[in-house]
Design a protein around this motif. Sequence first.
Motif, PDB file in Angstrom:
ATOM      1  N   ARG A  26      74.734  95.765  42.579  1.00  9.00           N
ATOM      2  CA  ARG A  26      75.190  94.826  41.572  1.00  9.00           C
ATOM      3  C   ARG A  26      74.174  94.342  40.552  1.00  9.00           C
ATOM      4  NH1 ARG A  26      77.169  89.359  44.395  1.00  9.00           N
ATOM      5  NH2 ARG A  26      75.101  88.622  44.003  1.00  9.00           N
ATOM      6  N   LEU A  27      73.011  94.175  41.187  1.00  7.30           N
ATOM      7  CA  LEU A  27      71.980  93.629  40.068  1.00  7.30           C
ATOM      8  C   LEU A  27      71.717  94.897  38.785  1.00  7.30           C
ATOM      9  CD1 LEU A  27      69.196  92.059  42.417  1.00  7.30           C
ATOM     10  CD2 LEU A  27      70.393  90.981  40.451  1.00  7.30           C
ATOM     11  N   LYS A  28      71.743  95.884  39.441  1.00  9.59           N
ATOM     12  CA  LYS A  28      71.612  97.033  38.472  1.00  9.59           C
ATOM     13  C   LYS A  28      72.600  97.399  37.423  1.00  9.59           C
ATOM     14  CE  LYS A  28      68.429  99.741  41.634  1.00  9.59           C
ATOM     15  NZ  LYS A  28      68.435 100.946  42.433  1.00  9.59           N
ATOM     16  N   SER A  29      73.944  96.633  37.854  1.00  3.68           N
ATOM     17  CA  SER A  29      74.954  96.759  37.151  1.00  3.68           C
ATOM     18  C   SER A  29      75.100  95.512  35.950  1.00  3.68           C
ATOM     19  CB  SER A  29      76.206  96.748  37.605  1.00  3.68           C
ATOM     20  OG  SER A  29      76.622  95.631  38.552  1.00  3.68           O
ATOM     21  N   GLU A  30      74.179  94.662  36.100  1.00  4.00           N
ATOM     22  CA  GLU A  30      74.165  93.471  35.311  1.00  4.00           C
ATOM     23  C   GLU A  30      73.768  93.563  33.953  1.00  4.00           C
ATOM     24  OE1 GLU A  30      74.938  90.061  35.853  1.00  4.00           O
ATOM     25  OE2 GLU A  30      75.473  90.164  37.818  1.00  4.00           O
ATOM     26  N   PRO A  31      74.596  93.142  32.935  1.00  7.89           N
ATOM     27  CA  PRO A  31      73.994  93.350  31.615  1.00  7.89           C
ATOM     28  C   PRO A  31      72.656  93.212  31.269  1.00  7.89           C
ATOM     29  CG  PRO A  31      76.235  92.202  31.667  1.00  7.89           C
ATOM     30  CD  PRO A  31      75.858  92.292  33.172  1.00  7.89           C
ATOM     31  N   LEU A  32      72.167  92.088  31.904  1.00  9.21           N
ATOM     32  CA  LEU A  32      70.571  91.925  31.475  1.00  9.21           C
ATOM     33  C   LEU A  32      69.589  92.772  32.213  1.00  9.21           C
ATOM     34  CD1 LEU A  32      70.383  87.993  32.345  1.00  9.21           C
ATOM     35  CD2 LEU A  32      69.911  89.061  30.014  1.00  9.21           C
ATOM     36  N   ASP A  61      68.606  82.669  36.908  1.00  5.89           N
ATOM     37  CA  ASP A  61      68.270  81.805  35.820  1.00  5.89           C
ATOM     38  C   ASP A  61      69.073  81.892  34.692  1.00  5.89           C
ATOM     39  OD1 ASP A  61      66.413  80.941  37.542  1.00  5.89           O
ATOM     40  OD2 ASP A  61      64.683  81.399  36.463  1.00  5.89           O
ATOM     41  N   HIS A  62      69.299  83.013  34.104  1.00 10.45           N
ATOM     42  CA  HIS A  62      70.058  83.106  32.947  1.00 10.45           C
ATOM     43  C   HIS A  62      71.653  82.735  33.051  1.00 10.45           C
ATOM     44  CE1 HIS A  62      66.475  85.035  31.477  1.00 10.45           C
ATOM     45  NE2 HIS A  62      67.061  85.095  30.194  1.00 10.45           N
ATOM     46  N   GLN A  63      72.348  83.038  34.391  1.00  6.88           N
ATOM     47  CA  GLN A  63      73.468  82.549  34.605  1.00  6.88           C
ATOM     48  C   GLN A  63      73.622  81.079  34.655  1.00  6.88           C
ATOM     49  OE1 GLN A  63      74.521  84.392  38.117  1.00  6.88           O
ATOM     50  NE2 GLN A  63      75.212  86.182  37.221  1.00  6.88           N
ATOM     51  N   ASN A  64      72.548  80.274  35.242  1.00  9.98           N
ATOM     52  CA  ASN A  64      72.417  78.981  35.286  1.00  9.98           C
ATOM     53  C   ASN A  64      72.312  78.379  33.689  1.00  9.98           C
ATOM     54  OD1 ASN A  64      72.710  78.898  38.059  1.00  9.98           O
ATOM     55  ND2 ASN A  64      70.531  78.748  38.426  1.00  9.98           N
ATOM     56  N   CYS A  65      71.552  79.103  32.999  1.00  6.43           N
ATOM     57  CA  CYS A  65      71.398  78.678  31.579  1.00  6.43           C
ATOM     58  C   CYS A  65      72.630  78.759  30.688  1.00  6.43           C
ATOM     59  CB  CYS A  65      69.961  79.277  31.035  1.00  6.43           C
ATOM     60  SG  CYS A  65      68.809  78.742  31.539  1.00  6.43           S
ATOM     61  N   ALA A  66      73.328  79.758  31.157  1.00  5.27           N
ATOM     62  CA  ALA A  66      74.544  80.048  30.395  1.00  5.27           C
ATOM     63  C   ALA A  66      75.688  78.715  30.492  1.00  5.27           C
ATOM     64  CB  ALA A  66      75.197  81.304  30.633  1.00  5.27           C
ATOM     65  N   ASN A  67      75.535  78.348  31.726  1.00  8.82           N
ATOM     66  CA  ASN A  67      76.414  77.048  32.164  1.00  8.82           C
ATOM     67  C   ASN A  67      75.647  75.806  32.372  1.00  8.82           C
ATOM     68  OD1 ASN A  67      79.125  78.679  32.658  1.00  8.82           O
ATOM     69  ND2 ASN A  67      77.598  79.908  33.812  1.00  8.82           N
TER      70      ASN A  67
END
Length: 317
Positions: A26-32, A61-67
């Motif tokens: 799942r992590l490897k498929s994340e856009p980031l 962290d980036h998901q938290n920052c996006a929201n």
Amino acid sequence: MESLGEVLSQMNSSQLKRRSEELAARLKSEPLVRELRSSHPELGEEQLTRGMAKLYQYVRDHQNCANCPGLEQCPNDFPGHFTKLSVERIGSEPQLIDRQVPCTKELQHEREMSVKKRIHSFYVDDRALEEGYDAVEIMTKDNMRAPAVGQVFRYIQETKESGLQMKGLYLEGHFGTGKTFLMCYLLHELAKEGFSGAIVYMPEFVEDLKSMLQDNDRLRETVEMMKQVDLLIFDDIGAENLNPWVRDHVMGSILNFRMNRKPTFYTSNYSLKMLEKHLSFTNKDGEEVHKGQRLMDRIAPFVDVVQVGGTNKRGRA
């Protein structure tokens, strides 16, 4: 996303292996992460597997920052910061390096705190220093005071371009026309440029000086600070009840040090001529024209007078 440790600590070995594989996929498929791999093709599966915890934190962290819920409610492990990944070659292999980087809200907060630390306020409502300032709104709020606003704006710009000026400003006008507000704006704008400053509400300052007579250290520190700050504002001068000691030994000492060194600013309902008459009279010794003139010799030559017109805005939204 819950923490990686919480996820893995709740499983037995078979579950752990299966969930780890699912999580890695799942992590490897994340856009980031895909973007990171695209920028660094030298990263192999082995390096990604070893850096799985860093990747997890990076994405979380980036998901938290996006929201973002705001700086005070920041859900990241290091509030006000997010994980930034870089790839560095250590020895013969590339490795993921994680760093905690302040977000834009944290940087803004740090800038605001830095500005506040440069400003000393004595008996002036802190809200006048802390509220947001909009230059267009200040200029257009009252057309009658637009010339004064223009002078203050030009002074700020000249200081930004040329450095600290030797002369200050003397803002003269009726009650409630925004003289204190304009001086707070000047102080705030120049504090952002690195200049230190103090604003002193004269009626209460003079009263408080009486108690400082019993505290020599506090008195000395206060006077020394007013001598040394880059920008000193005496707010509502002329409204205080003077005594000879305040006029001759405190005000005189401060202004004598600052003239030809650093600018001093004033707001007043009095003209310079009326202020001289006020400074010539104390509640103890009556009228002493020469002592009033002596103090004015340290004020009038070192200011440009700004006439602040407009209507009384106190008590209005």
